[in-house]
Design a protein around this motif. Sequence first.
Motif: not given
Lengths: 502, 513, 99
Positions: B457-463, B475-477
């Motif tokens: 899982s890597i950071p994919a930004g924020f809501c 997160g992006l898996q």
Amino acid sequence: MAVADYEVVIGLEVHCQLSTETKMFTDCAYHVGAESNALTDAYSWGLPGTLPVPNQRAVEYALRLGLALGCAIRPVSRWARKHYFYPDLPKGYQITQSDLPYAQGGAVEIPDRGAADSEGFATKTVRLHHIHMEEDAGKNTHGGHGSEGLSLIDYNRAGAPLVEIVSEPDLRSAVEAADYMRELRQLVRTLGISEANMEEGTLRCDANVSLRRRELAGSETYGTRCEIKNLNSFKFLEAAILAEIRRQADLLDRGEAVVQSTLSYDTARDQTKIMRTKEAAADYRYFPEPDMPALRISKAMLEAARAAVPELPWARRRRLLSLGLSTYDAGVLSAEQGLAAYFDDALAALKPGGEGTAKLACNWITGDLLKLVNGHGHAIEDCPVTPSWLAELIALVEDGTISRRAGKEVLDKSYAEARSPAAIVERDGYRQVSDTGAIEAMIREVVAANPKQLAQLLGGKDKLRGFFVGQVMKRSKGQANPKVVQEVLATVLAEHRDSSSD
Amino acid sequence: MADDPTSIDPSPRSMSARAMAEAVRSGERSARELTQAYLDAIAERDGALHSYRLVDAEGALARADAIDAERSRGATLGPLAGVPVGLKDNFVTADLDTTCGSRMLEGWRPPYAGSHAARLLDAGAVILGKLAMDEFAMGSSNENTPFEPVRNPWALDRVPGGSSGGTASAVAAGLCALGLGSDTGGSIRQPASLCGVVGLKPTYGRVTRAGMIAFASSLDQAGPLARTVEDAALGLSVLAGADPRDATSLRAPVPDYLAAVDAGREGDLKGVKVGVQRSSLGEGLADSVRARFEASLEVLAERGAELVDVELPHFHLAVAAYYVVATAEASSNLARYDGVRYGASAAREDSPPSSLVELYERTRSTHFGAEVKRRILLGTFVLRSESYADYYGRAMKVRTLLARDYAGAFERCDLIASPTSPVPAWRLGEKLDDPLAMYLSDVFTIGANLAGLPAISIPAGFCEPCDDCPRLPIGLQLTGRRLDEATLLRVSAAHEAATPWAAERPTFEGGQG
Amino acid sequence: MNRSAPPEEMAHELAGLARLRLSDDEARSIGSQLDTVLAYLRCLAEADVDGVPEFEHESDEGDQALRADTPGPDGRVEAILAGAPKTRGSLVAVPKFKD
């Protein structure tokens, strides 16, 4: 009805501890008789985070057993967890094998005591259901002095490697059950995979016993079976089965049903006691052990195990009988792997094979040699007289180089000094005089010196022949070959007879 | 970037773990200096987070001094020289309390060395302490605990995820340079996602399990949590490889994971096929998560990756299969906690039990929490001889079908992308009363555990913040082929290089990350 | 076990097997939660698993994962014993039970 009206049906579950250096699933050293908890490690205590890793030698030993008993070896078998809560079971489960054990089928041969075979060597086949590997539990003691109200646990044994040999219900008496155990004990010792000592708990057994009416014998209809747990001596094994047979026969006689249950044997009362019935039986919640991959037996491992299986006791007995040995002798020689090996080596070193030679070697080994070995408290493996020396000695006696009596003395010396018989014969002058010329000279001297006895002998008192032989032996300091003395004496006497009748 | 030594932030804590180790090896920084900086930060800020169960300041400083002494003696230092790390509290540390988040092991001081701690120490790491977790790693929020629940550094009233919530929270807040977590159904990846850090669950068997307290043996894997993909790769390269104490650990050679990261950062993703299972992106997926997921796919496509549709026909049965297998194995693994040999015991109490059954029942009823008991009972049910075929046996067969689904998908793609968690971090207490809802939040992560595949899982930004919800990480898996962690790391590094998320740190009352 | 038994009864029965003791309140709440989860798990029945083997992780080719029969380092028995809740000498003590 009496006990005799029922056929007894027995199946045994035998636990045998493998004599490896370390435990089944951890590299913790293990042997019988250490101080409590001294032979433990994190795994033996089931500490969190520890994992099982199987012991290669334990697997090899188990394979050896499976092959020796003619089992089918599964190329891929599986470990399983069996769950129950008990203080001596550190993880709350035992790692064992359940639906896919490593060895299936196979058989054990036991003496058929019922057979009308004069040799006593008829055998009966007891089929095996399967053999599996597992780890042992610890040991509990209860409320000894100073620990009233407590049970105490020693985890030394926890994790020790076991094979469990499960038979089909093919045994028909307590005596057969004990015979079966003895056969297994001898087998695993021959294979060199276990001490198999019931007193020390390295060989244990549970007995499943049921009765059925005689007329059902041979059918597939069995009575309700009960399991007697933890039988730890040959004596109690037989006694417990007999007690259970009495208990079940009694119930059946009274028209009551036998309830499937687990029992213990009360040695003091000579009775079996119900511990729990089937309704209360635990659900062991078996499932495949996720901490280890399936056990894969490679071809190389299987071949190595096969090569390590020596001649089995009953095969050896048959071979010894075929050499012309008596049932008794074959039994003595095959009882111990070392003894049989000694015999085989000695026989191989003796030049002409054949029936007589085998008997000869056997007589020397089971007679004079074993007396020495036992007298010194040695094992046959430690015997200072090697098989080839014994063969040398036998040859010296057989070809007349030394007398049979001298042979015994030479053996004693050879044993005491660890020196070859030939060297002792030379050094101590045991060589017999077989030179007919020298012997004839001595005989003529003796005959000339004893005219009265000669007259009596020629007069028909044949007993005096021994007197002359004795005198010659005395004169030769025991070195004259008695056989030659007899022959030459006969010739000399015949001369005297001829001359007196002239 | 964070690992730029000329950064305006003077704190060594802004460096990457890899840069720290290099600085210690070169003598530019001392291990003691690094360790002290982290201990100070923990003392200052963890009061608001509760990410540590135990801080071993004395041990850490002694270890740091030993490393500095080794360096001054001219010894060759390892790849984690002087790097202060935190271990989830289910990793056995010799002579250092290991609680596994449970009253059952409160005060338990392991008399043996666990393999993970040993490997980290061998690599030169400094162990700062033990990180909080759901009891026996059972949970997705860190609320299944008899202790203070861990907070999410991005919003203190929110959960950090679970069960490696303490590790994710500490890594996000800069309270350790590298964290060790464990993942049975998403327990590394989901908290990494909720806390905005990188979390990698390796292939089953890639990293040893010896010295990791078991939850579900056929699903458990240890792995790193880090601020950057590079540090996760560094952590994995230290942890990976066969262990003679774990029969399920794999001997396959360990590739150069850092090289894979360099390749991803510097090169493009031409030729890489990224699979997407559109059918899984339906009900229950938060709009914010969907939006970030689509944005991430665009990032990958811009770098040259090809997006392909894949389908895992048994995906919808994964949660059910998982809860059968995981609880069955847990009920078995937790049978050893009986109050006889170690840990909590009714025998230690003022009125000792008068019978064996009482010892067992009092110990286990008192010292296991509600969720653990629930799972033990469910696991006991599915293993009973009469339910085995319908539950455990069937679940293990469904598991085979799911593994075949993945194998089929990997004929069409190199990795599968999905959200890590269907929702961002929720409020403490929000889902506590509904175990099933909690279980369903693992929907994207458990497939990799069931099939034994690596996933990250890597950071994919924020809501987008709104009245109801602050700005929270998403997160992006990425799930990869068996033993192909390198491709996961390469693609993750490419995504990281193309986005600003890795540089963002949380600020929270009581401290700035 | 009777699956149609009331959930709390089922909870008590399972607890007995797992050596947990539940209060009636606990049995009621855990029982109904188990009931809900078990109802969900029945979706597994949908799958066609005919001829499908139970899952096994792949292992290294040719690796038998066996260990040499050589004793390892000392097991630190004293430290282990020191962690036991109740001991008598070098033995672990529990309330007396019958074998």
